[in-house]
Design an enzyme around this catalytic site. Sequence first.
Site, short mmCIF file in Angstrom:
data_model
loop_
_atom_site.label_atom_id
_atom_site.label_comp_id
_atom_site.label_asym_id
_atom_site.label_seq_id
_atom_site.Cartn_x
_atom_site.Cartn_y
_atom_site.Cartn_z
N ASP A 169 -7.33 9.25 -0.25
CA ASP A 169 -6.25 8.78 -1.12
C ASP A 169 -6.77 7.84 -2.19
OD1 ASP A 169 -3.29 9.46 -0.07
OD2 ASP A 169 -4.63 9.34 1.64
N VAL A 170 -7.65 6.93 -1.80
CA VAL A 170 -8.18 5.96 -2.76
C VAL A 170 -8.96 6.67 -3.85
CG1 VAL A 170 -9.81 4.05 -3.04
CG2 VAL A 170 -8.24 4.07 -1.10
#
Length: 395
Positions: A169-170
């Site tokens: 996600d990051v």
Amino acid sequence: MRGALDGIRIIDVSRVLAGPFCSMILGDLGAEVIKIEHHETGDETRGWGPPFVNGESAYYLCANRNKRSLTLNLKSKQGKEIFHRLVSSGDIVVQNFKTGTLEKLDLGYQQLKATNPQLIMASITGFGLTGPYKGLPGYDYIIQALSGLMSITGEADGGPMKVGIAIADVLAGLYTCIGILTALHHREKTGEGQEIDISLMDCQVSSLVNVAGNFLCSGINPKRIGNRHPNIVPYQVFVAKDGEFVVAVGNDSQFRRFTAVLGKPELAEMEKFTHNDGRLRNQSELIPVIKELMKEKTKKEWKNLLDSAGIPNGPINTIAEMFEDPQIKERNMLVKMEHPKVENLKLVGSPLKLSGTPVTMRYPPPLFGEHTESILSGLGYSSEEIIQFKQNKVI
């Protein structure tokens, strides 16, 4: 002071982490971010806890500063009309619904482009807008497994492990920022908007860098090697007198200085250890010697000696220890904000240090629907219409 993205309006209909993390970065850089949340449930992460602070979840707080919250029912006719009005005055839409969801609501890129031809839409999905997996949900854990990341993470004699944060996600959030800034530059030159297709899977595969490169060049499937490096020796965790400590010797010159600090300069003179390729081949002989020597001093003693010799090193900090580090404090990586419900709110700062247009912390993470009425008023809706929207469950 005006931010670098001052005057850019972002309509953020993403939830959880990748999209909100992206829009928070852009908000830090000065963009106006309107966070659109489900009119009844809001962003899922509002309920992801404990920990909660006066009802606000730490997970939600970590990725939503510099935004204003508007609740909206995108399935309603009036909700869609409000969204189109927002888009007509906006620059960027960030969304992470499953592939095809917005199109079914008549809110896909092609439909919104008719409202605003210069619109930039960043679509974040698990697997992208094309391919056989495009309709599947994509969660970070699944992506870490499918991408091969878990197969190379963990000790050699242990099982596969996921990374301790939602790294897929990051990375997707960061790649989305890059795509948005690129599209803004292109629009500045041509006047054309475009859609950005970001896949968590693609981003995670891209992050495999040298490990994937080693496989592509050798055909040998990488294996888990724990805290060691596949190509560099010594580059791993050692145990000092009072705890674990990392030493990362990146070249032969550093190795010579390292052996001098250890009090064993003769190691660097031995032909089998002089160069990195030899150290890599003979690490089973070299590493046990270093391990015994590292036990002789404390972490603080080793850090002082190795820092003076220019050898990359550091103790394995806890999160609490990291935030007490003087470097972290000096770099403003811990910031405090005023919040209507959370006293003395602490958040991770921005790593972006711009001399002319520094990041700013203008708004704390918004309460659920906190700015709904003010945003709608700014779009030209009357008080009576806003009351009607509430009665009709549009907001």
